[in-house]
Scaffold this active site. Structure first.
Site, short mmCIF file in Angstrom:
data_model
loop_
_atom_site.label_atom_id
_atom_site.label_comp_id
_atom_site.label_asym_id
_atom_site.label_seq_id
_atom_site.Cartn_x
_atom_site.Cartn_y
_atom_site.Cartn_z
CB SER A 165 -0.88 0.01 1.25
OG SER A 165 -1.55 1.25 1.43
CE1 TYR A 171 -4.02 -2.26 5.13
CE2 TYR A 171 -3.31 -0.07 4.46
CZ TYR A 171 -3.67 -1.36 4.13
OH TYR A 171 -3.70 -1.75 2.82
#
Length: 276
Positions: free
Chosen positions: A135, A148
Site C-alpha cells: 500500500s 495498518y
C-alpha cells in the site's frame, strides 16, 4: 523462461482479489482463488473459478489450501499473490493490543506462513513468482491508520529482505503499492473501528467523527481513486514479464508520496501527511 500458469490468490471475495482472480481466469490462467468466508467461496465457484476457504488468521486453512492446489497441479505452483488484508483504524493510543494482534495475524503473519510453504515448492521446482500487495501506507504513515501502517511497513521490509535472500534463484518477488482503490476496504474498516475503538471516550473523538462518516460512504471518495483493475494490470505484468519489477506504483497519490519521501525533509512530509 518458464511460463507462469498456476496462481494462488488470497482475499478474493471482493475488490482487488476478486478482479485479479476473475481477470486471470478469463485469460486462461489456472487460478486458485481463496476467501475467508464460505459464502464468498461459493460465489467464486458459481462463476466457474476453483475456490477454497482460506483464513489468513487460521494456519490450518492455509495448509489445506496449499495442499488443495498441489493435488491439482502435480505438486507445483507457479505464482502466489498475497492480497488478503484489512485496515484497522484508530489512534495508536486507543488501539488495544488484541486489535494490533488481529491486524498483524491477517496482514502479516498469515502471509508469512503461506509464503514459507510456497517457497519450499518453488525452490524444488526451480522457479516462481511471489507478488505482495502492499500500500502507499507501506511507504508513508498517516494519522489514525497506525495498525495498518505498521502491518504494511512490515510487509515492505519483509519483502525487500526476501528478494535479497532469493537472489541467484529463479524466484522473483514484487511489491505492488496501491493508493486509493474502489473496494470494500472502507466498509471493512468501519466494522473494525466500531469493534475496537471507544470513539466517544477517546481524546480523539472529534477527529474520529469525520473519519467514520467517510468510511460509511458508498461512493468513491477521491478523484484519484482507481478501479481494482489497475492493480490487476500490475499483477499481470509481475507474472508474465521476463523480469518483473521490484515495485509497482498504482494511482497518482502513490507516485507522489514515493517522490515526496525521497526528496522532502521529514518535517515537510509530516505537514503534508497530517492533513490527510
Amino acid at each position: 523462461m518458464t511460463q507462469i500458469k498456476s496462481i494462488l490468490i488470497t482475499g478474493c471475495s471482493t475488490g482487488i482479489g476478486f478482479d485479479t482472480a476473475t481477470t486471470l481466469h478469463g485469460m486462461g490462467f489456472d487460478v486458485y482463488a481463496t476467501a475467508r468466508k464460505a459464502q464468498d467461496v461459493d460465489k467464486l465457484r458459481d462463476l466457474g473459478l476453483k475456490a477454497k476457504l482460506l483464513d489468513l488468521a487460521d494456519e490450518a486453512t492455509i495448509k489445506t489450501s496449499v495442499q488443495w492446489v498441489l493435488d491439482q497441479t502435480d505438486g507445483k505452483l507457479d505464482a502466489l499473490f498475497n492480497n488478503g488484508a484489512y485496515g484497522q483504524p484508530g489512534a495508536i493510543e486507543d488501539l488495544p493490543v488484541e486489535a494490533l494482534r488481529a491486524q498483524f495475524e491477517t496482514n502479516f503473519f498469515g502471509w508469512h506462513r503461506l509464503t514459507q510453504i510456497v517457497l519450499k515448492i518453488m525452490r524444488e521446482q526451480g522457479y516462481g513468482r511471489i507478488i505482495q500487495n502492499s500500500s502507499v501506507l507501506g511507504l508513508v504513515a498517516m494519522p489514525y491508520r497506525g495498525a495498518y501502517n505498521a502491518s504494511k511497513f512490515a510487509v515492505e521490509g519483509y519483502t525487500d529482505t526476501l528478494r535479497l535472500e532469493l537472489r541467484g534463484t529463479n524466484i522473483q518477488v514484487s511489491l505492488i503499492e496501491p493508493g486509493p482503490i474502489d473496494t470494500e476496504f472502507r466498509a471493512n474498516a468501519l466494522e473494525k473501528i466500531n469493534e475496537y475503538i471507544d470513539i466517544e471516550g477517546s481524546v480523539h473523538s472529534k477527529a474520529y467523527k469525520p473519519q467514520v462518516a467517510r468510511l460509511a460512504k458508498k461512493q468513491v471518495s477521491t478523484a484519484f481513486t482507481l478501479p481494482p483493475s489497475a492493480v490487476t494490470k500490475s499483477v499481470i505484468h509481475a507474472i508474465t514479464a521476463k523480469k518483473a519489477k521490484r515495485r509497482y506504483y498504482v494511482t497518482t497519490p502513490t507516485y507522489l508520496m514515493a517522490w515526496f519521501k525521497r526528496l522532502l525533509p521529514t518535517s515537510w512530509l509530516d505537514a503534508i501527511l497530517a492533513k490527510n
